[in-house]
Design a protein around this motif. Structure first.
Motif, PDB file in Angstrom:
ATOM      1  N   GLY A  17      11.016 -21.738  16.711  1.00 37.34           N
ATOM      2  CA  GLY A  17      12.225 -22.202  17.648  1.00 37.34           C
ATOM      3  C   GLY A  17      12.138 -21.232  18.387  1.00 37.34           C
ATOM      4  N   GLN A  18      11.934 -20.304  17.816  1.00 38.35           N
ATOM      5  CA  GLN A  18      12.171 -19.461  18.588  1.00 38.35           C
ATOM      6  C   GLN A  18      11.059 -18.143  19.609  1.00 38.35           C
ATOM      7  OE1 GLN A  18      15.222 -16.186  16.020  1.00 38.35           O
ATOM      8  NE2 GLN A  18      15.873 -18.219  15.326  1.00 38.35           N
ATOM      9  N   LYS A  19      11.641 -16.964  20.186  1.00 34.30           N
ATOM     10  CA  LYS A  19      11.014 -16.152  20.793  1.00 34.30           C
ATOM     11  C   LYS A  19       9.718 -15.647  19.939  1.00 34.30           C
ATOM     12  CE  LYS A  19      14.355 -13.526  22.153  1.00 34.30           C
ATOM     13  NZ  LYS A  19      14.943 -12.710  23.044  1.00 34.30           N
ATOM     14  N   VAL A  20       8.891 -15.025  20.814  1.00 32.94           N
ATOM     15  CA  VAL A  20       7.326 -13.955  19.661  1.00 32.94           C
ATOM     16  C   VAL A  20       7.899 -12.751  20.276  1.00 32.94           C
ATOM     17  CG1 VAL A  20       5.484 -13.828  19.460  1.00 32.94           C
ATOM     18  CG2 VAL A  20       5.162 -15.673  21.370  1.00 32.94           C
ATOM     19  N   GLU A  21       7.624 -12.007  18.598  1.00 33.74           N
ATOM     20  CA  GLU A  21       8.789 -10.623  18.353  1.00 33.74           C
ATOM     21  C   GLU A  21       8.011  -9.920  18.667  1.00 33.74           C
ATOM     22  OE1 GLU A  21      13.206 -11.502  16.678  1.00 33.74           O
ATOM     23  OE2 GLU A  21      11.068 -12.737  15.804  1.00 33.74           O
ATOM     24  N   PHE A  22       7.712  -8.774  19.070  1.00 34.17           N
ATOM     25  CA  PHE A  22       6.244  -7.814  18.553  1.00 34.17           C
ATOM     26  C   PHE A  22       7.270  -7.089  16.944  1.00 34.17           C
ATOM     27  CE2 PHE A  22       3.628  -3.895  19.497  1.00 34.17           C
ATOM     28  CZ  PHE A  22       4.535  -3.318  18.837  1.00 34.17           C
ATOM     29  N   LEU A  23       5.725  -7.065  16.378  1.00 38.09           N
ATOM     30  CA  LEU A  23       6.276  -5.881  15.506  1.00 38.09           C
ATOM     31  C   LEU A  23       4.952  -4.761  15.151  1.00 38.09           C
ATOM     32  CD1 LEU A  23       4.706  -8.441  12.266  1.00 38.09           C
ATOM     33  CD2 LEU A  23       7.453  -8.010  13.180  1.00 38.09           C
ATOM     34  N   VAL A  24       4.442  -4.347  15.831  1.00 36.21           N
ATOM     35  CA  VAL A  24       3.271  -3.747  15.765  1.00 36.21           C
ATOM     36  C   VAL A  24       2.128  -3.120  15.948  1.00 36.21           C
ATOM     37  CG1 VAL A  24       2.132  -3.938  13.463  1.00 36.21           C
ATOM     38  CG2 VAL A  24       2.300  -1.715  13.632  1.00 36.21           C
ATOM     39  N   SER A  25       1.750  -2.277  16.823  1.00 35.06           N
ATOM     40  CA  SER A  25       0.336  -1.940  17.233  1.00 35.06           C
ATOM     41  C   SER A  25      -0.574  -0.721  16.713  1.00 35.06           C
ATOM     42  CB  SER A  25       0.748  -1.876  19.075  1.00 35.06           C
ATOM     43  OG  SER A  25       1.371  -0.655  19.147  1.00 35.06           O
ATOM     44  N   PHE A  26      -1.613  -1.386  16.882  1.00 35.09           N
ATOM     45  CA  PHE A  26      -2.430   0.175  16.006  1.00 35.09           C
ATOM     46  C   PHE A  26      -2.951   0.407  17.099  1.00 35.09           C
ATOM     47  CE2 PHE A  26      -3.473   1.140  11.177  1.00 35.09           C
ATOM     48  CZ  PHE A  26      -4.641   0.819  11.464  1.00 35.09           C
ATOM     49  N   TYR A  27      -4.127   1.352  16.859  1.00 38.44           N
ATOM     50  CA  TYR A  27      -4.790   2.275  17.543  1.00 38.44           C
ATOM     51  C   TYR A  27      -5.231   3.512  16.766  1.00 38.44           C
ATOM     52  CZ  TYR A  27      -7.670   4.714  21.569  1.00 38.44           C
ATOM     53  OH  TYR A  27      -8.427   5.584  21.777  1.00 38.44           O
ATOM     54  N   ASN A  28      -6.763   3.284  16.868  1.00 35.88           N
ATOM     55  CA  ASN A  28      -7.516   5.032  16.386  1.00 35.88           C
ATOM     56  C   ASN A  28      -7.033   4.892  14.901  1.00 35.88           C
ATOM     57  OD1 ASN A  28      -9.120   7.107  16.516  1.00 35.88           O
ATOM     58  ND2 ASN A  28      -7.826   8.288  17.368  1.00 35.88           N
ATOM     59  N   ASN A  29      -7.154   3.956  14.318  1.00 36.64           N
ATOM     60  CA  ASN A  29      -6.432   3.541  12.667  1.00 36.64           C
ATOM     61  C   ASN A  29      -5.053   4.672  12.375  1.00 36.64           C
ATOM     62  OD1 ASN A  29      -8.943   3.088  11.085  1.00 36.64           O
ATOM     63  ND2 ASN A  29     -10.120   4.959  11.984  1.00 36.64           N
ATOM     64  N   GLU A  30      -4.061   4.646  13.380  1.00 37.69           N
ATOM     65  CA  GLU A  30      -3.238   4.428  13.415  1.00 37.69           C
ATOM     66  C   GLU A  30      -2.158   4.002  13.818  1.00 37.69           C
ATOM     67  OE1 GLU A  30      -2.661   8.390  13.733  1.00 37.69           O
ATOM     68  OE2 GLU A  30      -2.495   8.395  15.926  1.00 37.69           O
TER      69      GLU A  30
END
Lengths: 117, 111
Positions: A40-53
């Motif tokens: 019932g709530q918003k979609v929330e960003f947790l983490v992004s990952f690029y180039n193995n970090e």
């Protein structure tokens, strides 16, 4: 059409247990993400990952969370000691394929529903 | 990140054109405007993205006025399967891929 796949579709766990959610991003994508959506709530960003970090993370992504790309295909989210408030749908996403740099189009998986009892 | 404002809900009859407007008064020069669709218990799905003027694809059109302080998603001839939540997002330039979802607009298509 290529797609992001997530397993399990639903996991029930006891508070304090470790949980690993798995994702197979689209094969030629370079950027990987985890989002979550409490019912019932918003979609929330947790983490992004690029180039193995980790490239970015939100305040939600505290020390209880970790991400890993253990091989060339899987991208995992680990919650070390689950809390009741971790109950949510967790979405994996990927973007940025081939010679085209990231256009802002994220491809989301169907989600893994986590229920913490 | 720029804040977006859009109607909480809209109703439309099948076959009508639906326009959902989003305001983003503090959009930055390098921000793009992106729209996503989400069905219940599914992940968001990219619909369209634009920077200025008009963008059209096989699913929708996106109209962005010159001042870029608002944008309008246009869905031609909606069907029952277009019932979903539609999110307007403003993102920064490449280098920051954090999408901030608001509450979105819940579109209900009525037969």
């Amino acid at each position: 059409e290529p797609e992001v796949t997530q397993t399990p579709s639903h996991q029930v766990t006891q508070m304090g247990q470790e949980v690993i959610l798995r994702c197979v991003p689209i094969s030629n994508h370079l950027y990987f993400y985890w989002y979550r959506q409490i019912l019932g709530q918003k979609v929330e960003f947790l983490v992004s990952f690029y180039n193995n970090e980790i490239s970015e993370k939100s305040e939600i992504f505290d020390d209880q969370f970790s991400v890993e790309r253990p091989d060339g295909s899987n991208f995992t989210l680990k919650i070390r000691s689950t809390k009741l408030e971790d109950s949510a749908m967790y979405f994996c996403a990927s973007s940025g394929g081939g010679r085209v740099l990231n256009t802002g189009e994220l491809f989301f998986g169907e989600g893994s529903r986590l229920t913490v009892l | 990140l720029a804040k977006t404002t859009q109607p909480i809900s809209m109703d439309s009859y099948e076959g009508q054109e639906v326009n959902i407007t989003c305001s983003h008064n503090n959009i930055a020069t390098n921000d793009y405007i992106t729209w996503y669709q989400q069905f219940p218990s599914q992940g968001p799905r990219f619909i369209i993205q634009g920077y200025k003027t008009k963008v059209t694809n096989e699913v929708a059109s996106l109209f962005i006025p010159a001042d870029r302080k608002s944008s309008t998603l246009s869905l031609p001839r909606v069907s029952l399967s277009d019932t979903a939540v539609y999110y307007c997002l403003v993102r920064g330039r490449a280098g920051s891929y954090q999408l901030t979802f608001g509450k979105g607009t819940k579109l209900s298509v009525i037969p």
